[in-house]
Design a protein around this motif. Structure first.
Motif, PDB file in Angstrom:
ATOM      1  N   THR A 138       0.818  -1.217  -0.080  1.00  0.00           N
ATOM      2  CA  THR A 138       0.037   0.017   0.226  1.00  0.00           C
ATOM      3  C   THR A 138       0.947   1.205   0.054  1.00  0.00           C
ATOM      4  O   THR A 138       2.083   1.028   0.401  1.00  0.00           O
ATOM      5  CB  THR A 138      -0.969  -0.092   1.263  1.00  0.00           C
ATOM      6  N   GLN A 139       0.578   2.355  -0.597  1.00  0.00           N
ATOM      7  CA  GLN A 139       1.100   3.572  -0.588  1.00  0.00           C
ATOM      8  C   GLN A 139       0.163   4.641   0.048  1.00  0.00           C
ATOM      9  O   GLN A 139      -1.067   4.789  -0.334  1.00  0.00           O
ATOM     10  CB  GLN A 139       1.665   4.098  -1.916  1.00  0.00           C
ATOM     11  N   THR A 140       0.618   5.529   1.089  1.00  0.00           N
ATOM     12  CA  THR A 140      -0.221   6.543   1.590  1.00  0.00           C
ATOM     13  C   THR A 140       0.419   7.867   1.745  1.00  0.00           C
ATOM     14  O   THR A 140       1.735   7.967   1.903  1.00  0.00           O
ATOM     15  CB  THR A 140      -0.605   6.019   3.086  1.00  0.00           C
ATOM     16  N   LYS A 141      -0.173   9.068   1.377  1.00  0.00           N
ATOM     17  CA  LYS A 141       0.230  10.254   1.555  1.00  0.00           C
ATOM     18  C   LYS A 141      -0.688  11.066   2.093  1.00  0.00           C
ATOM     19  O   LYS A 141      -1.688  11.042   1.781  1.00  0.00           O
ATOM     20  CB  LYS A 141       0.927  10.752   0.165  1.00  0.00           C
ATOM     21  N   ARG A 142      -0.372  11.514   3.108  1.00  0.00           N
ATOM     22  CA  ARG A 142      -1.031  12.668   3.868  1.00  0.00           C
ATOM     23  C   ARG A 142      -0.626  13.983   4.007  1.00  0.00           C
ATOM     24  O   ARG A 142       0.602  14.133   4.574  1.00  0.00           O
ATOM     25  CB  ARG A 142      -1.234  12.138   5.375  1.00  0.00           C
ATOM     26  N   LEU A 143      -1.284  15.005   3.894  1.00  0.00           N
ATOM     27  CA  LEU A 143      -0.864  16.424   4.171  1.00  0.00           C
ATOM     28  C   LEU A 143      -1.556  16.977   5.285  1.00  0.00           C
ATOM     29  O   LEU A 143      -3.005  16.848   5.117  1.00  0.00           O
ATOM     30  CB  LEU A 143      -1.014  17.286   2.899  1.00  0.00           C
ATOM     31  N   TYR A 144      -0.969  17.477   6.342  1.00  0.00           N
ATOM     32  CA  TYR A 144      -1.602  17.987   7.318  1.00  0.00           C
ATOM     33  C   TYR A 144      -1.442  19.720   7.244  1.00  0.00           C
ATOM     34  O   TYR A 144      -0.227  20.138   7.197  1.00  0.00           O
ATOM     35  CB  TYR A 144      -1.314  17.471   8.443  1.00  0.00           C
ATOM     36  N   ARG A 145      -2.610  20.326   7.556  1.00  0.00           N
ATOM     37  CA  ARG A 145      -2.331  21.790   7.721  1.00  0.00           C
ATOM     38  C   ARG A 145      -2.723  22.329   8.944  1.00  0.00           C
ATOM     39  O   ARG A 145      -3.641  21.754   9.540  1.00  0.00           O
ATOM     40  CB  ARG A 145      -3.277  22.614   6.611  1.00  0.00           C
ATOM     41  N   ASN A 146      -2.288  23.360   9.424  1.00  0.00           N
ATOM     42  CA  ASN A 146      -2.623  24.218  10.663  1.00  0.00           C
ATOM     43  C   ASN A 146      -3.994  24.873  10.207  1.00  0.00           C
ATOM     44  O   ASN A 146      -4.126  25.292   9.449  1.00  0.00           O
ATOM     45  CB  ASN A 146      -1.480  25.163  11.156  1.00  0.00           C
ATOM     46  N   ILE A 147      -4.648  24.578  11.448  1.00  0.00           N
ATOM     47  CA  ILE A 147      -6.096  25.316  11.366  1.00  0.00           C
ATOM     48  C   ILE A 147      -6.131  26.764  11.413  1.00  0.00           C
ATOM     49  O   ILE A 147      -6.712  27.382  10.479  1.00  0.00           O
ATOM     50  CB  ILE A 147      -7.082  24.949  12.536  1.00  0.00           C
ATOM     51  N   GLU A 148      -5.064  27.568  12.088  1.00  0.00           N
ATOM     52  CA  GLU A 148      -5.331  28.873  12.142  1.00  0.00           C
ATOM     53  C   GLU A 148      -4.261  29.611  10.964  1.00  0.00           C
ATOM     54  O   GLU A 148      -4.508  30.620  10.537  1.00  0.00           O
ATOM     55  CB  GLU A 148      -4.628  29.303  13.493  1.00  0.00           C
ATOM     56  N   ASP A 149      -3.193  28.735  10.590  1.00  0.00           N
ATOM     57  CA  ASP A 149      -2.336  29.067   9.672  1.00  0.00           C
ATOM     58  C   ASP A 149      -2.083  28.236   8.483  1.00  0.00           C
ATOM     59  O   ASP A 149      -1.216  27.231   8.673  1.00  0.00           O
ATOM     60  CB  ASP A 149      -1.082  29.539  10.254  1.00  0.00           C
ATOM     61  N   PRO A 150      -2.734  28.239   7.417  1.00  0.00           N
ATOM     62  CA  PRO A 150      -2.680  27.171   6.219  1.00  0.00           C
ATOM     63  C   PRO A 150      -1.177  27.129   5.647  1.00  0.00           C
ATOM     64  O   PRO A 150      -0.889  26.116   5.034  1.00  0.00           O
ATOM     65  CB  PRO A 150      -3.974  27.597   5.255  1.00  0.00           C
TER      66      PRO A 150
END
Length: 127
Positions: free
Chosen positions: A85-97
């Motif tokens: 399997t291959q997974t990529k996740r991008l996480y952004r700050n709620i207050e500062d994208p």
């Protein structure tokens, strides 16, 4: 002639057993979440880790900063015979994208290997 057929059937059985064992141990998104929390200093706020908090003392608040899953993919059909399997996740700050990090991993036989990790204006520490 009987012994040759028994050997052929035995070899086919061993190969099938090996392929089935690999399919059973194919990692999924739950395994990824477990791997992420074990290898990085993060706290998941939900089961799927779509929202997480970085555990670090470098931020002003003791609670850390909350990041949400913004983009990515989960591909179960990668590798030889679709066994990884291959997974990529991008996480952004709620207050500062503009403050984000992304992680990309490939999973095979119950384990993950990091392919890529990028950070922008954030410091994510490993355990």
């Amino acid at each position: 002639m009987n012994k040759k057929w028994l050997v052929k059937i035995g070899l086919i059985g061993i190969v099938l057993f090996g392929v089935i064992a690999i399919f059973i141990n194919k990692p999924n998104e739950d395994h990824f979440v477990q791997w992420l929390t074990e290898n990085y200093d993060v706290n998941c706020k939900d089961v799927d880790c779509y929202e997480l908090v970085l555990n670090t003392d470098s931020y002003e608040t003791s609670e850390g900063i909350t990041f949400v899953y913004a983009d990515g993919y989960y591909d179960t059909s990668t590798g030889f015979l679709n066994l990884s399997t291959q997974t990529k996740r991008l996480y952004r700050n709620i207050e500062d994208p503009n403050q984000f990090f992304s992680i990309e991993v490939r999973g095979f036989f119950g384990d993950f290997k990091e392919i890529g990790f990028q950070q922008n204006k954030v410091s994510v520490s490993k355990n």
